[in-house]
Design an enzyme around this catalytic site. Sequence first.
Site: not given
Ligand code: DX5
Ligand code: ZN
Length: 219
Positions: A9, A34, A36, A38, A67, A69, A138, A146, A176-178
């Site tokens: 990402s 990836h 993101d 937003m 992605h 959002m 997610m 983070g 996706d996420g953490g």
């Molecule tokens: C959060 C994003 C993720 C995020 C992943 O809304 O969709 O793609 O950037 O980042 P880490 O790996 O740091 O959680």
């Molecule tokens: Zn994402």
Amino acid sequence: MKKIKISPSILSADFSQLGNEIKRLEQAGADMIHVDVMDGHFVPNLTIGPPVIKSLKKYTSILFDVHLMISPVHKYIEDFSNAGADIITIHPEATENLESSINKIKELKKKAGVSLNPETKLELISDILNKIDLVLIMSVNPGFGGQKFMPEVLEKVKKLKQIKDKMGFNFDIEIDGGINFDNCKLAINAGANILVSGTTIFKSNDGDIKKNIELLKSN
Ligand code: DX5
Ligand code: ZN
């Protein structure tokens, strides 16, 4: 068993050097990028849009895993397609008619993905699983990199994998996420075949992205 792919990402990248960061990711063995997107409305953060994606395309030949959002999302699908998105993933809550938005992405000859937030049930998308190329699970509430991995979503991954195998569907399962070196194996064993990671790839091991991508892949 599908090959495990890594989709870093760029939310965690140096935004003043995005082109070079993307080049570095490709050279480090990333399978796709990836991105993101937003809008500060669907999620409480604001990032980039089609013009930036268009300008980044020339830095790499690997896929842009975009992605979205954003809400409403339907009217922007064509802009992201024209900007160079290869995979366009949307949230079901962001469109009035999920099937028509998926059809729009497919008409544009792009891969169609649907993303489920931690609290969104699989049942919401069961009718369109036969039409999509990717389900993005997610493992954090969307909006920021983070954050801490939410292990409770692994049950959802397992259930999705069971449906996929039982029905003979071929969509990718992306998480996706953490995602980090401790939980990536859990995600893979649950059935994910694409791992998204921002913080772990860009910040671990003094930012050695090649080593970090390899470590995630080798688990
Ligand atoms: C959060 C994003 C993720 C995020 C992943 O809304 O969709 O793609 O950037 O980042 P880490 O790996 O740091 O959680
Ligand atoms: Zn994402």
